[in-house]
Design a protein around this motif. Structure first.
Motif, PDB file in Angstrom:
ATOM      1  N   ILE A  67       0.819  -1.222   0.000  1.00  0.00           N
ATOM      2  CA  ILE A  67       0.000   0.000   0.000  1.00  0.00           C
ATOM      3  C   ILE A  67       0.850   1.268   0.000  1.00  0.00           C
ATOM      4  CG2 ILE A  67      -2.090  -0.988   1.013  1.00  0.00           C
ATOM      5  CD1 ILE A  67      -1.132  -0.260   3.728  1.00  0.00           C
ATOM      6  N   ARG A  68       2.161   1.124  -0.114  1.00  0.00           N
ATOM      7  CA  ARG A  68       3.036   2.293  -0.166  1.00  0.00           C
ATOM      8  C   ARG A  68       3.368   2.636  -1.617  1.00  0.00           C
ATOM      9  NH1 ARG A  68       8.123   0.374   2.934  1.00  0.00           N
ATOM     10  NH2 ARG A  68       7.831  -1.211   1.323  1.00  0.00           N
ATOM     11  N   PRO A  69       3.753   3.882  -1.880  1.00  0.00           N
ATOM     12  CA  PRO A  69       4.135   4.247  -3.257  1.00  0.00           C
ATOM     13  C   PRO A  69       5.225   3.354  -3.828  1.00  0.00           C
ATOM     14  CG  PRO A  69       3.871   6.228  -1.930  1.00  0.00           C
ATOM     15  CD  PRO A  69       3.746   5.065  -0.980  1.00  0.00           C
ATOM     16  N   GLY A  70       6.199   2.957  -3.004  1.00  0.00           N
ATOM     17  CA  GLY A  70       7.261   2.084  -3.479  1.00  0.00           C
ATOM     18  C   GLY A  70       6.755   0.724  -3.917  1.00  0.00           C
ATOM     19  N   ASP A  71       5.656   0.271  -3.316  1.00  0.00           N
ATOM     20  CA  ASP A  71       5.086  -1.011  -3.720  1.00  0.00           C
ATOM     21  C   ASP A  71       4.541  -0.942  -5.142  1.00  0.00           C
ATOM     22  OD1 ASP A  71       5.504  -2.306  -1.194  1.00  0.00           O
ATOM     23  OD2 ASP A  71       3.818  -1.169  -0.393  1.00  0.00           O
ATOM     24  N   ARG A  72       4.052   0.216  -5.527  1.00  0.00           N
ATOM     25  CA  ARG A  72       3.535   0.385  -6.893  1.00  0.00           C
ATOM     26  C   ARG A  72       4.664   0.234  -7.907  1.00  0.00           C
ATOM     27  NH1 ARG A  72       1.350   4.889  -6.033  1.00  0.00           N
ATOM     28  NH2 ARG A  72      -0.679   4.055  -5.409  1.00  0.00           N
ATOM     29  N   ALA A  73       5.818   0.816  -7.602  1.00  0.00           N
ATOM     30  CA  ALA A  73       6.969   0.702  -8.505  1.00  0.00           C
ATOM     31  C   ALA A  73       7.451  -0.739  -8.600  1.00  0.00           C
ATOM     32  CB  ALA A  73       8.092   1.615  -8.012  1.00  0.00           C
ATOM     33  N   MET A  74       7.478  -1.440  -7.471  1.00  0.00           N
ATOM     34  CA  MET A  74       7.888  -2.838  -7.483  1.00  0.00           C
ATOM     35  C   MET A  74       6.913  -3.667  -8.313  1.00  0.00           C
ATOM     36  SD  MET A  74      10.049  -5.191  -6.552  1.00  0.00           S
ATOM     37  CE  MET A  74      11.020  -4.543  -5.174  1.00  0.00           C
ATOM     38  N   ARG A  75       5.621  -3.437  -8.128  1.00  0.00           N
ATOM     39  CA  ARG A  75       4.631  -4.193  -8.896  1.00  0.00           C
ATOM     40  C   ARG A  75       4.812  -3.979 -10.395  1.00  0.00           C
ATOM     41  NH1 ARG A  75      -0.411  -4.162 -11.336  1.00  0.00           N
ATOM     42  NH2 ARG A  75      -1.726  -5.960 -10.784  1.00  0.00           N
ATOM     43  N   GLN A  76       5.028  -2.733 -10.774  1.00  0.00           N
ATOM     44  CA  GLN A  76       5.192  -2.426 -12.196  1.00  0.00           C
ATOM     45  C   GLN A  76       6.421  -3.134 -12.767  1.00  0.00           C
ATOM     46  OE1 GLN A  76       5.414   1.767 -13.025  1.00  0.00           O
ATOM     47  NE2 GLN A  76       5.488   1.490 -15.233  1.00  0.00           N
ATOM     48  N   ALA A  77       7.517  -3.120 -12.017  1.00  0.00           N
ATOM     49  CA  ALA A  77       8.741  -3.761 -12.505  1.00  0.00           C
ATOM     50  C   ALA A  77       8.557  -5.266 -12.659  1.00  0.00           C
ATOM     51  CB  ALA A  77       9.892  -3.457 -11.547  1.00  0.00           C
ATOM     52  N   LEU A  78       7.926  -5.899 -11.675  1.00  0.00           N
ATOM     53  CA  LEU A  78       7.768  -7.349 -11.721  1.00  0.00           C
ATOM     54  C   LEU A  78       6.715  -7.784 -12.729  1.00  0.00           C
ATOM     55  CD1 LEU A  78       8.034  -8.238  -7.917  1.00  0.00           C
ATOM     56  CD2 LEU A  78       9.807  -8.397  -9.675  1.00  0.00           C
ATOM     57  N   GLN A  79       5.667  -6.997 -12.880  1.00  0.00           N
ATOM     58  CA  GLN A  79       4.627  -7.360 -13.837  1.00  0.00           C
ATOM     59  C   GLN A  79       5.188  -7.452 -15.252  1.00  0.00           C
ATOM     60  OE1 GLN A  79       1.391  -4.525 -14.229  1.00  0.00           O
ATOM     61  NE2 GLN A  79      -0.052  -6.163 -14.716  1.00  0.00           N
ATOM     62  N   GLY A  80       6.114  -6.549 -15.577  1.00  0.00           N
ATOM     63  CA  GLY A  80       6.702  -6.539 -16.907  1.00  0.00           C
ATOM     64  C   GLY A  80       7.560  -7.749 -17.201  1.00  0.00           C
ATOM     65  N   GLN A  81       7.879  -8.536 -16.185  1.00  0.00           N
ATOM     66  CA  GLN A  81       8.685  -9.737 -16.401  1.00  0.00           C
ATOM     67  C   GLN A  81       7.992 -10.973 -15.826  1.00  0.00           C
ATOM     68  OE1 GLN A  81      12.049  -7.600 -14.758  1.00  0.00           O
ATOM     69  NE2 GLN A  81      12.054  -8.883 -12.912  1.00  0.00           N
ATOM     70  N   ASP A  82       6.657 -10.954 -15.863  1.00  0.00           N
ATOM     71  CA  ASP A  82       5.839 -12.118 -15.470  1.00  0.00           C
ATOM     72  C   ASP A  82       6.096 -12.521 -14.024  1.00  0.00           C
ATOM     73  OD1 ASP A  82       4.667 -12.357 -18.064  1.00  0.00           O
ATOM     74  OD2 ASP A  82       6.469 -13.389 -18.762  1.00  0.00           O
ATOM     75  N   TRP A  83       6.394 -11.544 -13.166  1.00  0.00           N
ATOM     76  CA  TRP A  83       6.611 -11.726 -11.722  1.00  0.00           C
ATOM     77  C   TRP A  83       7.875 -12.512 -11.408  1.00  0.00           C
ATOM     78  CZ3 TRP A  83       3.301  -8.206 -10.805  1.00  0.00           C
ATOM     79  CH2 TRP A  83       2.033  -8.196 -11.386  1.00  0.00           C
ATOM     80  N   LEU A  84       8.750 -12.712 -12.382  1.00  0.00           N
ATOM     81  CA  LEU A  84      10.010 -13.411 -12.155  1.00  0.00           C
ATOM     82  C   LEU A  84      11.032 -12.467 -11.524  1.00  0.00           C
ATOM     83  CD1 LEU A  84      10.299 -15.229 -15.604  1.00  0.00           C
ATOM     84  CD2 LEU A  84       9.560 -16.251 -13.424  1.00  0.00           C
ATOM     85  N   THR A  85      11.973 -13.033 -10.774  1.00  0.00           N
ATOM     86  CA  THR A  85      13.052 -12.263 -10.162  1.00  0.00           C
ATOM     87  C   THR A  85      14.370 -12.993 -10.354  1.00  0.00           C
ATOM     88  OG1 THR A  85      11.755 -11.125  -8.441  1.00  0.00           O
ATOM     89  CG2 THR A  85      14.061 -11.534  -7.950  1.00  0.00           C
ATOM     90  N   THR A  86      15.415 -12.260 -10.690  1.00  0.00           N
ATOM     91  CA  THR A  86      16.767 -12.821 -10.716  1.00  0.00           C
ATOM     92  C   THR A  86      17.421 -12.574  -9.365  1.00  0.00           C
ATOM     93  OG1 THR A  86      16.913 -12.191 -13.043  1.00  0.00           O
ATOM     94  CG2 THR A  86      18.931 -12.931 -11.966  1.00  0.00           C
ATOM     95  N   VAL A  87      17.923 -13.627  -8.749  1.00  0.00           N
ATOM     96  CA  VAL A  87      18.632 -13.537  -7.474  1.00  0.00           C
ATOM     97  C   VAL A  87      20.081 -13.931  -7.726  1.00  0.00           C
ATOM     98  CG1 VAL A  87      18.781 -14.393  -5.099  1.00  0.00           C
ATOM     99  CG2 VAL A  87      16.538 -14.103  -6.193  1.00  0.00           C
ATOM    100  N   VAL A  88      21.007 -13.042  -7.379  1.00  0.00           N
ATOM    101  CA  VAL A  88      22.438 -13.297  -7.580  1.00  0.00           C
ATOM    102  C   VAL A  88      23.111 -13.397  -6.220  1.00  0.00           C
ATOM    103  CG1 VAL A  88      24.577 -12.517  -8.653  1.00  0.00           C
ATOM    104  CG2 VAL A  88      22.376 -11.999  -9.743  1.00  0.00           C
ATOM    105  N   GLU A  89      23.662 -14.568  -5.927  1.00  0.00           N
ATOM    106  CA  GLU A  89      24.419 -14.775  -4.695  1.00  0.00           C
ATOM    107  C   GLU A  89      25.881 -14.437  -4.961  1.00  0.00           C
ATOM    108  OE1 GLU A  89      23.854 -18.780  -3.466  1.00  0.00           O
ATOM    109  OE2 GLU A  89      21.751 -18.472  -2.891  1.00  0.00           O
ATOM    110  N   MET A  90      26.474 -13.658  -4.047  1.00  0.00           N
ATOM    111  CA  MET A  90      27.820 -13.141  -4.286  1.00  0.00           C
ATOM    112  C   MET A  90      28.740 -13.448  -3.114  1.00  0.00           C
ATOM    113  SD  MET A  90      26.923  -9.376  -5.825  1.00  0.00           S
ATOM    114  CE  MET A  90      26.216  -8.860  -4.265  1.00  0.00           C
TER     115      MET A  90
END
Length: 494
Positions: A67-90
């Protein structure tokens, strides 16, 4: 050539990139997670991805919410990639990339939480999990108790049909499910606060009481709030990391996650509507979460707080550089060994000294790029949770608190708004408007800062702590951070 991340491009990714081994269309959502940030996507979502890769519990996929403005940006970013996320362990000499697919949806983000309340009327959602930061639980920092006067609580008690806080959303959703004859869901906090399940229960039940005392009874009797301990160092994503992901692994991801290899999740097995078999992928289920939680909060989170402010005052930006600084590292080692670890109760199956050494190695990992400004933010919420409890325990035992008082004095000096060389520092804290004047006044009168009762509580009245704090703060202003740290390590800060 790099590929924009999506379901359609998964098969074209380089062989070195791990990807889901399950059919994505076979997943069904069972967990709604509020507060989709980097930590959640590097932690809970990875554990679920591991479980789905075993072909298990495919009806426990994730749906995001916020419900925060930042959540809207996260939703938009993930929606554009079918809710997938790349996780890089370093870690030094090794970067490993994987694409996770545990999230399959994300509720629309509006000006209030009505869309989340509506989504939670689907009985398929049997768990609501939370990462809403340590400061998001509407508690009194000095006492740790639920604060019914918090603005979000006051608003949502009067406007439950359009809640603006997470606890208003939960109460509204539980109320609607109760009225519809649907079973309740488990509420599972994944934030770094002591007894996070109990704190969450008190916030939800406390708001429910303001709405309807009978609803409070329902919450306390029917809803489960398991305690948990979560751990993985996961800094904010940078543009440089996005570019490196594209160049090194051929993936264009709008919001990838870079993190350390280590992860840990200790969880109480208390769920009212079932749960996924997370024990199959490394989650520890135990009735004694408190022991693990206290260990982590005091040694790791307390250690972060200990290095954040001296490093900031010395102009150090990265955590690994702070660990390479002899005074900052020496301060941390002495503080942990002599003042923090001795008041951490035994943890089943854990050598506390070995755990402390592991924490130091994790802090020193240069690949993570974790920053001192991240560790230094939100001190008014973090000091009462990560540092001051150790201070209180040592004072009750009649033990010395020179190092712990120095941590609080370093925070005070930082809140004055300048580094040792006079350059400004950013006090990233919701209470900055009152912290900075109090910190400046404390240069001449240390009691002016300790008088922030909502933070220090009764410690302001404790003579040994007041004296150690005043000595440390005087040294910081007079001689600077580096000389003060040396004096502490030499046993001369008296």
């Amino acid at each position: 050539m790099s590929q924009p991340l999506s379901l359609a491009t998964l098969s074209a990714l380089p062989p070195a990139v791990e990807r889901p081994r399950y059919r994505r269309e076979a997943l069904r959502p069972g967990i709604l997670h509020v507060g989709v940030g980097n930590f959640h996507r590097a932690h809970q979502a990875v554990y679920l991805d591991d479980l789905f890769n075993q072909g298990r519990d495919l009806d426990w996929a994730l749906a995001g919410a916020g419900i925060r403005p930042g959540d809207r940006a996260m939703r938009q970013a993930l929606q554009g990639q079918d809710w997938l996320t790349t996780v890089v362990e370093m870690e030094p000499g090794a970067h490993r990339a994987r694409v996770t697919g545990a999230m399959v949806d994300f509720a629309p983000v509006g000006e209030d939480g009505r869309a989340i309340v509506a989504a939670l009327q689907d009985p398929a959602f049997r768990i609501v999990s939370l990462t809403v930061t340590e400061g998001g639980y509407c508690i009194d920092p000095a006492t740790g108790a639920f604060n019914p006067q918090h603005p979000d609580i006051v608003h949502d008690a009067a406007h439950l049909q359009a809640p603006r806080g997470v606890f208003g959303v939960l109460v509204a959703a539980l109320k609607a499910r109760r009225e519809s004859g649907l079973p309740p869901f488990t509420v599972m906090s994944c934030d770094n606060i002591p007894h996070n399940g109990d704190v969450t229960r008190d916030a939800v039940a406390g708001l429910a009481r303001l709405v309807d005392p009978a609803l409070e009874g329902y919450v306390r009797e029917r809803v489960a709030f398991p305690n948990s301990m979560v751990d993985r160092i996961t800094p904010a994503t940078t543009d440089a990391q996005r570019a490196a992901l594209s160049e090194r692994f051929g993936i264009q991801d709008g919001w990838p996650v870079f993190c350390e290899p280590f992860r840990q999740w200790v969880l109480e097995d208390r769920f009212c509507a079932g749960r996924p078999a997370l024990e199959e992928v490394g989650v520890t289920f135990t009735p004694d979460v408190a022991a693990f939680e206290l260990m982590k909060i005091r040694i790791l989170n307390g250690g972060h707080a200990a290095i954040a402010y001296p490093a900031a005052l010395l102009g150090i930006h990265f955590v690994h550089d702070a660990m390479a600084d002899s005074e900052v590292r020496g301060f941390l080692d002495k503080l942990e060994a002599e003042e923090i670890v001795p008041v951490v109760p035994p943890v089943p199956g854990v050598d506390l000294d070995a755990y402390t050494r592991l924490i130091a190695r994790r802090f020193a990992n240069p690949e993570i790029g974790d920053t001192i400004p991240r560790l230094a933010q939100d001190g008014s919420n973090r000091q009462p949770k990560f540092i001051l409890p150790s201070t209180r325990d040592r004072l009750k035992a009649g033990a010395d608190v020179t190092g712990l008082a120095l941590v609080s004095a370093l925070w005070c000096r930082f809140c004055a708004g300048t580094a040792d060389d006079g350059r400004p520092v950013t006090v990233d804290d919701a209470n900055a408007a009152r912290l900075t004047p109090a910190a400046l006044a404390a240069k001449d009168d240390p009691a002016a800062f300790l008088g922030l009762r909502d933070i220090f509580g009764d410690l302001a009245d404790t003579a040994p702590f007041r004296a150690r704090f005043a000595t440390a703060l005087g040294s910081l202003w007079r001689d600077g951070t580096r000389a003060t740290l040396r004096r502490y390590m030499d046993g001369q800060l008296i």
